[in-house]
Design a protein around this motif. Structure first.
Motif, PDB file in Angstrom:
ATOM      1  N   ILE A 254      13.412  47.190  31.480  1.00  0.00           N
ATOM      2  CA  ILE A 254      12.779  46.451  30.024  1.00  0.00           C
ATOM      3  C   ILE A 254      13.780  45.242  29.655  1.00  0.00           C
ATOM      4  CG2 ILE A 254      11.439  48.481  29.303  1.00  0.00           C
ATOM      5  CD1 ILE A 254      13.856  48.736  27.144  1.00  0.00           C
ATOM      6  N   LYS A 255      13.537  44.366  28.868  1.00  0.00           N
ATOM      7  CA  LYS A 255      14.280  43.265  28.415  1.00  0.00           C
ATOM      8  C   LYS A 255      14.144  43.249  27.102  1.00  0.00           C
ATOM      9  CE  LYS A 255      15.497  38.304  28.923  1.00  0.00           C
ATOM     10  NZ  LYS A 255      15.001  37.228  29.889  1.00  0.00           N
ATOM     11  N   GLN A 256      15.312  43.414  26.190  1.00  0.00           N
ATOM     12  CA  GLN A 256      15.025  43.193  24.613  1.00  0.00           C
ATOM     13  C   GLN A 256      16.313  42.968  24.122  1.00  0.00           C
ATOM     14  OE1 GLN A 256      14.728  47.121  22.674  1.00  0.00           O
ATOM     15  NE2 GLN A 256      15.618  48.136  24.386  1.00  0.00           N
ATOM     16  N   PHE A 257      16.090  42.311  22.648  1.00  0.00           N
ATOM     17  CA  PHE A 257      17.271  41.906  22.024  1.00  0.00           C
ATOM     18  C   PHE A 257      17.961  42.953  21.526  1.00  0.00           C
ATOM     19  CE2 PHE A 257      19.090  40.321  17.911  1.00  0.00           C
ATOM     20  CZ  PHE A 257      19.907  39.329  18.519  1.00  0.00           C
ATOM     21  N   ARG A 258      19.588  42.624  21.738  1.00  0.00           N
ATOM     22  CA  ARG A 258      20.410  43.584  21.223  1.00  0.00           C
ATOM     23  C   ARG A 258      21.518  42.929  20.482  1.00  0.00           C
ATOM     24  NH1 ARG A 258      18.593  48.712  21.578  1.00  0.00           N
ATOM     25  NH2 ARG A 258      18.199  49.379  23.684  1.00  0.00           N
ATOM     26  N   LEU A 259      21.476  42.915  18.929  1.00  0.00           N
ATOM     27  CA  LEU A 259      22.505  42.183  18.029  1.00  0.00           C
ATOM     28  C   LEU A 259      23.903  42.498  18.567  1.00  0.00           C
ATOM     29  CD1 LEU A 259      22.925  40.535  15.719  1.00  0.00           C
ATOM     30  CD2 LEU A 259      22.885  42.525  14.407  1.00  0.00           C
ATOM     31  N   PRO A 260      24.470  43.730  18.926  1.00  0.00           N
ATOM     32  CA  PRO A 260      25.861  43.909  19.216  1.00  0.00           C
ATOM     33  C   PRO A 260      26.182  42.969  20.333  1.00  0.00           C
ATOM     34  CG  PRO A 260      25.101  46.006  18.471  1.00  0.00           C
ATOM     35  CD  PRO A 260      23.832  45.135  18.707  1.00  0.00           C
ATOM     36  N   THR A 261      25.551  42.722  21.392  1.00  0.00           N
ATOM     37  CA  THR A 261      25.777  41.971  22.593  1.00  0.00           C
ATOM     38  C   THR A 261      25.758  40.648  22.210  1.00  0.00           C
ATOM     39  OG1 THR A 261      23.650  41.741  23.470  1.00  0.00           O
ATOM     40  CG2 THR A 261      24.713  43.646  24.068  1.00  0.00           C
TER      41      THR A 261
END
Length: 194
Positions: free
Chosen positions: A64-71
């Protein structure tokens, strides 16, 4: 069984929003018998489960591909990560959690999973243990488009790709998520797609 060399003296809650951040004061008895006071911050967010879906015949995997704020806040220009499907354990066993999360995130309805290992992911400050699974999938198991739950503000893209392409993405830096790297390496070492 508790370690007699560790004595927790004080626990202060620093934050208790989505998870709990605590400051722990403890006495640690060293090998020479001397006692050292230590202060550590510990993040308790619960345990989780992750899975690598693979199709042996097609030699593909589902990620899957998703947004990850900490990265995004730490050197990931887009904030998007390519990952193995995963989720936080709720009241269920890890197997039940990963079967539910697989359908929510990927749209594949699986019934059998194989637990391959468990691991602390960042033991210097986070209590989380991840339970790792693998499972075979095929096109008949696809029951929905996946994409996650709107109530959890998930906006997930489902990716099916050749295993070797995914594995090579570790070296190119396109896959930088630890749980995904661990599962892809497990698949390679154990020749799951051979």
């Amino acid at each position: 069984m508790k370690n007699p060399d560790i004595k927790i003296k004080k626990t202060e809650i620093l934050s208790d929003n989505w998870a709990t951040l605590s400051k722990i004061t403890l006495d640690y008895t060293k090998e020479d018998g001397s006692v050292e006071e230590q202060k550590r911050e510990v993040y308790e967010r619960g345990n989780g489960a992750a899975i690598l879906l693979f199709n042996k015949k097609k030699k593909t995997v589902v990620l899957i591909k998703q947004f990850r704020l900490p990265t995004y806040l730490n050197q990931n220009k887009t904030g998007f990560l390519i990952e193995a499907c995963a989720g936080v354990l709720e009241e269920e066993h890890p197997e039940e959690t990963i079967i539910r999360e697989t359908e929510e995130e990927t749209g594949y309805q699986i019934h059998e999973v194989k637990k391959v290992f468990k691991s602390y992911m960042s033991p210097g400050s986070v209590t989380e243990i991840i339970h790792f699974f693998v499972a075979e999938y095929d096109s008949d198991m696809k029951k929905s488009k996946g994409g996650g739950l709107a109530s959890e503000h998930e906006n997930i893209e489902v990716l099916e790709m050749p295993f070797e392409t995914a594995y090579d993405m570790i070296a190119t830096g396109e896959i930088v998520d630890a749980k995904t790297i661990m599962l892809l390496q497990y698949a390679k070492i154990n020749q799951l797609l051979s």
